[in-house]
Motif scaffolding. Sequence first.
Motif, PDB file in Angstrom:
ATOM      1  N   LYS A  44       0.834  -1.215   0.000  1.00 57.70           N
ATOM      2  CA  LYS A  44       0.000   0.000   0.000  1.00 57.70           C
ATOM      3  C   LYS A  44       0.865   1.260   0.000  1.00 57.70           C
ATOM      4  O   LYS A  44       0.668   2.157  -0.807  1.00 57.70           O
ATOM      5  CB  LYS A  44      -0.910   0.027   1.247  1.00 57.70           C
ATOM      6  CG  LYS A  44      -1.796  -1.186   1.409  1.00 57.70           C
ATOM      7  CD  LYS A  44      -2.695  -1.065   2.619  1.00 57.70           C
ATOM      8  CE  LYS A  44      -1.957  -1.012   3.951  1.00 57.70           C
ATOM      9  NZ  LYS A  44      -1.242  -2.242   4.309  1.00 57.70           N
ATOM     10  N   THR A  45       1.835   1.307   0.935  1.00 59.38           N
ATOM     11  CA  THR A  45       2.683   2.495   1.024  1.00 59.38           C
ATOM     12  C   THR A  45       3.482   2.673  -0.258  1.00 59.38           C
ATOM     13  O   THR A  45       3.590   3.775  -0.788  1.00 59.38           O
ATOM     14  CB  THR A  45       3.625   2.375   2.235  1.00 59.38           C
ATOM     15  OG1 THR A  45       2.819   2.289   3.411  1.00 59.38           O
ATOM     16  CG2 THR A  45       4.545   3.559   2.342  1.00 59.38           C
ATOM     17  N   THR A  46       4.014   1.572  -0.768  1.00 61.40           N
ATOM     18  CA  THR A  46       4.781   1.659  -2.009  1.00 61.40           C
ATOM     19  C   THR A  46       3.909   2.238  -3.116  1.00 61.40           C
ATOM     20  O   THR A  46       4.317   3.159  -3.832  1.00 61.40           O
ATOM     21  CB  THR A  46       5.289   0.254  -2.397  1.00 61.40           C
ATOM     22  OG1 THR A  46       5.980  -0.296  -1.281  1.00 61.40           O
ATOM     23  CG2 THR A  46       6.214   0.322  -3.574  1.00 61.40           C
ATOM     24  N   LEU A  84       2.399  11.231   5.159  1.00 64.35           N
ATOM     25  CA  LEU A  84       3.109   9.951   5.031  1.00 64.35           C
ATOM     26  C   LEU A  84       2.766   9.034   6.186  1.00 64.35           C
ATOM     27  O   LEU A  84       2.248   9.471   7.211  1.00 64.35           O
ATOM     28  CB  LEU A  84       4.620  10.199   5.016  1.00 64.35           C
ATOM     29  CG  LEU A  84       5.152  11.108   3.920  1.00 64.35           C
ATOM     30  CD1 LEU A  84       6.630  11.364   4.125  1.00 64.35           C
ATOM     31  CD2 LEU A  84       4.907  10.483   2.570  1.00 64.35           C
ATOM     32  N   GLN A  85       3.102   7.749   6.018  1.00 60.82           N
ATOM     33  CA  GLN A  85       2.786   6.792   7.080  1.00 60.82           C
ATOM     34  C   GLN A  85       3.502   7.148   8.371  1.00 60.82           C
ATOM     35  O   GLN A  85       2.937   7.088   9.439  1.00 60.82           O
ATOM     36  CB  GLN A  85       3.168   5.380   6.644  1.00 60.82           C
ATOM     37  CG  GLN A  85       2.758   4.337   7.664  1.00 60.82           C
ATOM     38  CD  GLN A  85       2.885   2.925   7.124  1.00 60.82           C
ATOM     39  OE1 GLN A  85       3.191   2.716   5.967  1.00 60.82           O
ATOM     40  NE2 GLN A  85       2.636   1.959   7.974  1.00 60.82           N
ATOM     41  N   GLU A  86       4.793   7.531   8.272  1.00 57.12           N
ATOM     42  CA  GLU A  86       5.491   7.942   9.488  1.00 57.12           C
ATOM     43  C   GLU A  86       6.380   9.127   9.179  1.00 57.12           C
ATOM     44  O   GLU A  86       7.299   9.037   8.405  1.00 57.12           O
ATOM     45  CB  GLU A  86       6.330   6.792  10.056  1.00 57.12           C
ATOM     46  CG  GLU A  86       7.016   5.985   8.991  1.00 57.12           C
ATOM     47  CD  GLU A  86       8.257   5.293   9.492  1.00 57.12           C
ATOM     48  OE1 GLU A  86       8.695   5.526  10.622  1.00 57.12           O
ATOM     49  OE2 GLU A  86       8.812   4.517   8.708  1.00 57.12           O
ATOM     50  N   LEU A 155      -3.518  10.074   2.021  1.00 54.14           N
ATOM     51  CA  LEU A 155      -3.302   9.803   3.442  1.00 54.14           C
ATOM     52  C   LEU A 155      -2.887   8.345   3.619  1.00 54.14           C
ATOM     53  O   LEU A 155      -3.638   7.436   3.277  1.00 54.14           O
ATOM     54  CB  LEU A 155      -4.584  10.077   4.238  1.00 54.14           C
ATOM     55  CG  LEU A 155      -5.205  11.469   4.085  1.00 54.14           C
ATOM     56  CD1 LEU A 155      -6.554  11.528   4.767  1.00 54.14           C
ATOM     57  CD2 LEU A 155      -4.281  12.537   4.655  1.00 54.14           C
ATOM     58  N   ASP A 156      -1.682   8.133   4.143  1.00 56.10           N
ATOM     59  CA  ASP A 156      -1.200   6.767   4.352  1.00 56.10           C
ATOM     60  C   ASP A 156      -1.442   6.383   5.805  1.00 56.10           C
ATOM     61  O   ASP A 156      -0.780   6.899   6.701  1.00 56.10           O
ATOM     62  CB  ASP A 156       0.291   6.687   3.994  1.00 56.10           C
ATOM     63  CG  ASP A 156       0.746   5.242   3.783  1.00 56.10           C
ATOM     64  OD1 ASP A 156      -0.069   4.326   4.004  1.00 56.10           O
ATOM     65  OD2 ASP A 156       1.915   5.050   3.401  1.00 56.10           O
ATOM     66  N   GLU A 157      -2.388   5.510   6.011  1.00 57.25           N
ATOM     67  CA  GLU A 157      -2.788   5.068   7.352  1.00 57.25           C
ATOM     68  C   GLU A 157      -2.972   6.233   8.315  1.00 57.25           C
ATOM     69  O   GLU A 157      -2.296   6.314   9.340  1.00 57.25           O
ATOM     70  CB  GLU A 157      -1.764   4.072   7.909  1.00 57.25           C
ATOM     71  CG  GLU A 157      -1.628   2.888   6.981  1.00 57.25           C
ATOM     72  CD  GLU A 157      -1.066   1.667   7.657  1.00 57.25           C
ATOM     73  OE1 GLU A 157      -0.918   1.684   8.895  1.00 57.25           O
ATOM     74  OE2 GLU A 157      -0.793   0.687   6.943  1.00 57.25           O
ATOM     75  N   PRO A 158      -3.927   7.110   7.990  1.00 59.08           N
ATOM     76  CA  PRO A 158      -4.069   8.319   8.820  1.00 59.08           C
ATOM     77  C   PRO A 158      -4.574   8.031  10.231  1.00 59.08           C
ATOM     78  O   PRO A 158      -4.344   8.830  11.121  1.00 59.08           O
ATOM     79  CB  PRO A 158      -5.086   9.160   8.042  1.00 59.08           C
ATOM     80  CG  PRO A 158      -5.862   8.166   7.236  1.00 59.08           C
ATOM     81  CD  PRO A 158      -4.899   7.080   6.896  1.00 59.08           C
TER      82      PRO A 158
END
Lengths: 310, 371
Positions: A44-46, A84-86, A155-158
């Motif tokens: 997903k992030t990729t 970003l996710q983190e 939004l990556d895993e908001p």
Amino acid sequence: MGTVIQCRDLRKTYDGRVEAVRGLSLAIETGECFGLLGPNGAGKTTTIEILEGLLEPTGGQVSILGHTWQENARELREWLGISLQETRLSEKLTVRETIELFASFYREPRCSGDVLEQMQLSEKGDTWVGKLSGGQRQRLAVATALVGNPKILFLDEPTTGLDPQSRRQLWDIIRAFQQSGGTVLLTTHYMDEAERLCDRLAIVDYGKIIAEGTPADLIERLGGHHVVEFAVSGNSNGTALEVWRGLPGVESVRTDDGLVCLHVHEPHLTIPALLDAVDKQHEQLLHLTTRQASLEDVFVRLTGRHLREE
Amino acid sequence: MAVSEQPVHPAEVRKPDTPAPRNGRWSGYTHLLMARMKELQREPEVIFWVFVFPLLLALGLGIAFRNKPADVTSIVIVAGPGAEDALAMIRRSPQKDSIHADVLDQAKALQGFRLGKYDLAVEPDGRGGFRYHYDPSRQESVLSRAEVDDALQIAAGRKDPLPTSGVSSSEPGSRYIDFLIPGLLGMNIMNAAMWGIGFALVEMRQRKLLKRFVATPMRRSDFLLALTSSRLVLMLTEVGLLLGFGALIFQMRILGSLVSILLLGAVGAISFGGLGLLTASRAQKIESASGLINVVMMPMWVFSGVFFSYERFPALLQPFIKALPLTALNDALRATILQGASLGSQAGRLLILVLWGGISFLLALRLFRWT
Ligand SMILES: Nc1ncnc2c1ncn2[C@@H]1O[C@H](COP(=O)(O)OP(=O)(O)OP(=O)(O)O)[C@@H](O)[C@H]1O
Ligand SMILES: [Mg+2]
């Protein structure tokens, strides 16, 4: 403009070995909230970072608002809001300083005060980022994405790690953004989030989309409407599974942690037949529940695994 | 929190926006610079390492190596027959003011000599003569031997054919502290640039903050420029502090113009900034970055004449040492501060700095990873 985010046959191989994305295509329409749902390491992030122009794909095409990253990166950046996710924002800056810093990068940002208010961070405006709670940081991360007045929000895993109430607050903010005409692409591994927030979603596993559609449609097509879970005394072995499969209205059968799960269309037909069958085998019913099918059931049905290994 | 307990209804979330500010070309740069300055200012360690530490170092070394009054040499006389004679002879020699003598038994005397407390041990041989224990590798020891020998010979009746006299010099400008302060300045400019740019960048990369920044329309050049400018502001303050300190506490005389000194400092800071950028271009973890930064700086700490002159190294090494950027910076700073040299006369050294900085920067542009 119809399609705002489009990608075809996206591939990404890390270090020539790890195939994180393996031929993924998407088309996301204006005003949609689109979700990528998948377990850890699904890609997903990729995928989202390739769409954001932060990662170079190994293969495939990306077009955002009709532009490509090679030709129009600078303009595209003005139109996208990204979380970003983190990201660990500078701890020694205050919330307001952080928002104003991000606002300063855009030609026509929103007023920082408005964004703070919308994200309910006004009273934390003068607090150092290092002193915020996890949920407040997450909201700040979304605020830095909103302050540029974007057309598309990535939004990556908001909501990962937030308590239910903070999650609902964030959902409201995402919906508000959508109502003002924005398009949203988000990743999540929360089924309920995907179900309630997303207009459409794609279930990703091992770098591929294994199902796509509206949440209701996916559940309808792949989950069966209802799930009947039960356990009987004595070991339910392979032959028993065949018996359950033969019951009226049953679409599929699986065992899960000692329970038998039946995906059924009409529980009022299946359950009496089930009780009869148990009687005939001279066994006893130890447990029986019925519930609405969820995306989790869709995922388990498609992959044989749970979305989140607890 | 009372506010967050109320459910938010989408309809009321987005009120009509306040008219948006329009940002100009330099808004990103100014905000980045301001943010960086605020962060530094809120970091107590930065204040210590950049401002207090160099002053403490200068103070400590300045005191430890301050010129002893009139160059007194400390010697020890081994107790025994003849020891009292030796003491008496030294006391009536013309050198009596520059020789401090103790009498101790043999074991203690030789130990004190070995530990460097005494420059020389004098042992009477019992027949009216003396034996000197000295260390040929210690300059003070060699000098002490000559001085004490003269004192004893003259006291014993030697007549010198030529009358001579000496004038001692400890003018400001030729003392150790004068040598030290420009060196410390150079070293600090290097440290600050390497850590403040190299380390800071890797740390931001590890925190994914660099990635977050390049996900906005921020100009990458503005970001690097702001980071460098913030270091320059610190550098100016630091040069002022250290020179002011030297002038005030150690009566250091600054012969060069302040503008030249600051310009030199700026060229040095930018040059080492380029080197810092190159060092930080790939590392993903701050641990590997610190190692790398230390490896790059280590040879310069040793060779570039911060604490002692690099003339002490073999001639073979000299061209290599002179090509190091810190050597160029230290030499140029010393020439400017201590001898009042003009910037023009330092063109060669400036060129070395510019080359190091420029080549590193160009390499870094090709190698640097934002993610
Ligand atoms: N920089 C990288 N180098 C090598 N492999 C990577 C890198 N980033 C991700 N991967 C691998 O690619 C795969 C997909 O990772 P990705 O981060 O896209 O998953 P994800 O769906 O976002 O997972 P999560 O839900 O845990 O965030 C994983 O197997 C991961 O180990
Ligand atoms: Mg992820």
